[in-house]
Design a protein around this motif. Structure first.
Motif, PDB file in Angstrom:
ATOM      1  N   ALA A   1       0.834  -1.203   0.000  1.00 17.10           N
ATOM      2  CA  ALA A   1       0.000   0.000   0.000  1.00 17.10           C
ATOM      3  C   ALA A   1       0.870   1.254   0.000  1.00 17.10           C
ATOM      4  O   ALA A   1       0.608   2.200  -0.749  1.00 17.10           O
ATOM      5  N   LYS A   2       1.913   1.270   0.820  1.00 18.89           N
ATOM      6  CA  LYS A   2       2.800   2.438   0.868  1.00 18.89           C
ATOM      7  C   LYS A   2       3.503   2.634  -0.477  1.00 18.89           C
ATOM      8  O   LYS A   2       3.673   3.768  -0.934  1.00 18.89           O
ATOM      9  N   ASP A   3       3.912   1.534  -1.109  1.00 16.12           N
ATOM     10  CA  ASP A   3       4.531   1.633  -2.431  1.00 16.12           C
ATOM     11  C   ASP A   3       3.542   2.187  -3.448  1.00 16.12           C
ATOM     12  O   ASP A   3       3.900   2.994  -4.299  1.00 16.12           O
ATOM     13  N   ASP A   4       2.288   1.725  -3.369  1.00 16.02           N
ATOM     14  CA  ASP A   4       1.260   2.229  -4.274  1.00 16.02           C
ATOM     15  C   ASP A   4       1.031   3.723  -4.064  1.00 16.02           C
ATOM     16  O   ASP A   4       0.845   4.466  -5.023  1.00 16.02           O
ATOM     17  N   PHE A   5       1.037   4.159  -2.816  1.00 16.74           N
ATOM     18  CA  PHE A   5       0.864   5.584  -2.535  1.00 16.74           C
ATOM     19  C   PHE A   5       2.016   6.375  -3.154  1.00 16.74           C
ATOM     20  O   PHE A   5       1.825   7.483  -3.640  1.00 16.74           O
ATOM     21  N   GLY A   6       3.207   5.805  -3.146  1.00 13.49           N
ATOM     22  CA  GLY A   6       4.375   6.483  -3.703  1.00 13.49           C
ATOM     23  C   GLY A   6       4.294   6.669  -5.205  1.00 13.49           C
ATOM     24  O   GLY A   6       4.947   7.553  -5.760  1.00 13.49           O
TER      25      GLY A   6
ATOM     26  N   PHE B   1      -6.370  12.926  -7.492  1.00 14.25           N
ATOM     27  CA  PHE B   1      -5.322  12.065  -6.943  1.00 14.25           C
ATOM     28  C   PHE B   1      -5.640  11.634  -5.514  1.00 14.25           C
ATOM     29  O   PHE B   1      -5.324  10.516  -5.111  1.00 14.25           O
ATOM     30  N   VAL B   2      -6.279  12.515  -4.736  1.00  5.51           N
ATOM     31  CA  VAL B   2      -6.692  12.141  -3.377  1.00  5.51           C
ATOM     32  C   VAL B   2      -7.699  10.995  -3.450  1.00  5.51           C
ATOM     33  O   VAL B   2      -7.604  10.020  -2.695  1.00  5.51           O
ATOM     34  N   LYS B   3      -8.656  11.088  -4.388  1.00  2.00           N
ATOM     35  CA  LYS B   3      -9.631   9.992  -4.553  1.00  2.00           C
ATOM     36  C   LYS B   3      -8.923   8.701  -4.934  1.00  2.00           C
ATOM     37  O   LYS B   3      -9.256   7.627  -4.426  1.00  2.00           O
ATOM     38  N   LEU B   4      -7.945   8.796  -5.824  1.00  2.00           N
ATOM     39  CA  LEU B   4      -7.188   7.622  -6.255  1.00  2.00           C
ATOM     40  C   LEU B   4      -6.447   6.990  -5.078  1.00  2.00           C
ATOM     41  O   LEU B   4      -6.476   5.766  -4.890  1.00  2.00           O
ATOM     42  N   VAL B   5      -5.828   7.818  -4.254  1.00  2.00           N
ATOM     43  CA  VAL B   5      -5.081   7.316  -3.101  1.00  2.00           C
ATOM     44  C   VAL B   5      -6.036   6.675  -2.091  1.00  2.00           C
ATOM     45  O   VAL B   5      -5.731   5.623  -1.517  1.00  2.00           O
ATOM     46  N   ARG B   6      -7.184   7.294  -1.877  1.00  5.95           N
ATOM     47  CA  ARG B   6      -8.166   6.705  -0.955  1.00  5.95           C
ATOM     48  C   ARG B   6      -8.638   5.345  -1.457  1.00  5.95           C
ATOM     49  O   ARG B   6      -8.820   4.413  -0.675  1.00  5.95           O
ATOM     50  N   ASP B   7      -8.828   5.225  -2.771  1.00  7.27           N
ATOM     51  CA  ASP B   7      -9.228   3.950  -3.361  1.00  7.27           C
ATOM     52  C   ASP B   7      -8.144   2.894  -3.143  1.00  7.27           C
ATOM     53  O   ASP B   7      -8.438   1.765  -2.772  1.00  7.27           O
ATOM     54  N   LYS B   8      -6.892   3.275  -3.348  1.00  3.95           N
ATOM     55  CA  LYS B   8      -5.777   2.342  -3.117  1.00  3.95           C
ATOM     56  C   LYS B   8      -5.726   1.935  -1.634  1.00  3.95           C
ATOM     57  O   LYS B   8      -5.461   0.782  -1.313  1.00  3.95           O
ATOM     58  N   GLY B   9      -5.995   2.885  -0.741  1.00  5.14           N
ATOM     59  CA  GLY B   9      -6.017   2.578   0.696  1.00  5.14           C
ATOM     60  C   GLY B   9      -7.130   1.606   1.037  1.00  5.14           C
ATOM     61  O   GLY B   9      -6.950   0.682   1.834  1.00  5.14           O
TER      62      GLY B   9
END
Length: 183
Positions: free
Chosen positions: A20-25, A114-122
């Motif tokens: 998840a952290k890698d995906d956020f990066g 991008f915030v929506k994308l990151v929330r989805d990844k989370g």
């Protein structure tokens, strides 16, 4: 037996948090970061190859990244792969030796996307944690030669581990959101 199930579940949860952290990066902020290019695959002699294996990446300025290929014949393919990469919107220039990538300023709307994308990844990472918890719980329930009290204790440990890993994902998510919304 119980300790093996719990250890395996915790190990898988740790890996899920790291993924998840890698995906956020890989989600870009206002700055150029070599992690953004971590998942770009280049068609190198017919096989998809990660960009990091074909070139060195460094960022001399906040929004500029220089890609120096190890093999100059791959320059055009590297340039094509970067242009085709989703969510970058980068200006790519090639001078025959290096590829210069300039990331444009992020608009407020793009930052929110991008915030929506990151929330989805989370959320996907949390689903992965819950699936690991469910499998571990099923494995615990399948143990016949262990007492109910021990299984109940193990399930509490499993819940505590799941909660701590979900909290780790939430913390990473908050940091990434703050980074994205910072102007």
């Amino acid at each position: 037996m119980i300790s093996d199930v719990l250890a395996e579940a915790k190990d898988k949860m740790n890996k899920a948090v790291e993924v998840a952290k890698d995906d956020f990066g890989t989600v870009r902020t206002g700055r150029a970061n070599p992690l953004l290019f971590q998942k770009i695959l280049v068609d190198y002699y017919g096989s998809p190859t990660p960009l990091a294996q074909l070139a060195s990446l460094n960022n001399p300025e906040a929004r500029t990244l220089i890609v120096t290929p190890f093999d100059k014949t791959a320059l055009k393919e590297i340039e094509k792969a970067i242009v085709a990469a989703p969510n970058l919107g980068a200006n790519v220039g090639n001078d025959g030796e290096i590829v210069r990538v300039t990331l444009p300023e992020l608009t407020e709307e793009r930052r929110r996307d991008f915030v929506k994308l990151v929330r989805d990844k989370g959320e996907q990472a949390k689903v992965a944690l819950r699936n690991i918890r469910r499998k571990a719980k099923d494995d615990l329930d399948a143990l016949k030669e262990v007492g109910e009290d021990e299984i109940a204790r193990a399930e509490k440990d499993l819940e505590a581990a799941t909660k701590s890993h979900v909290d780790a994902i939430d913390d990473a998510l908050k940091r990434k959101e703050a980074e994205l919304l910072e102007v």
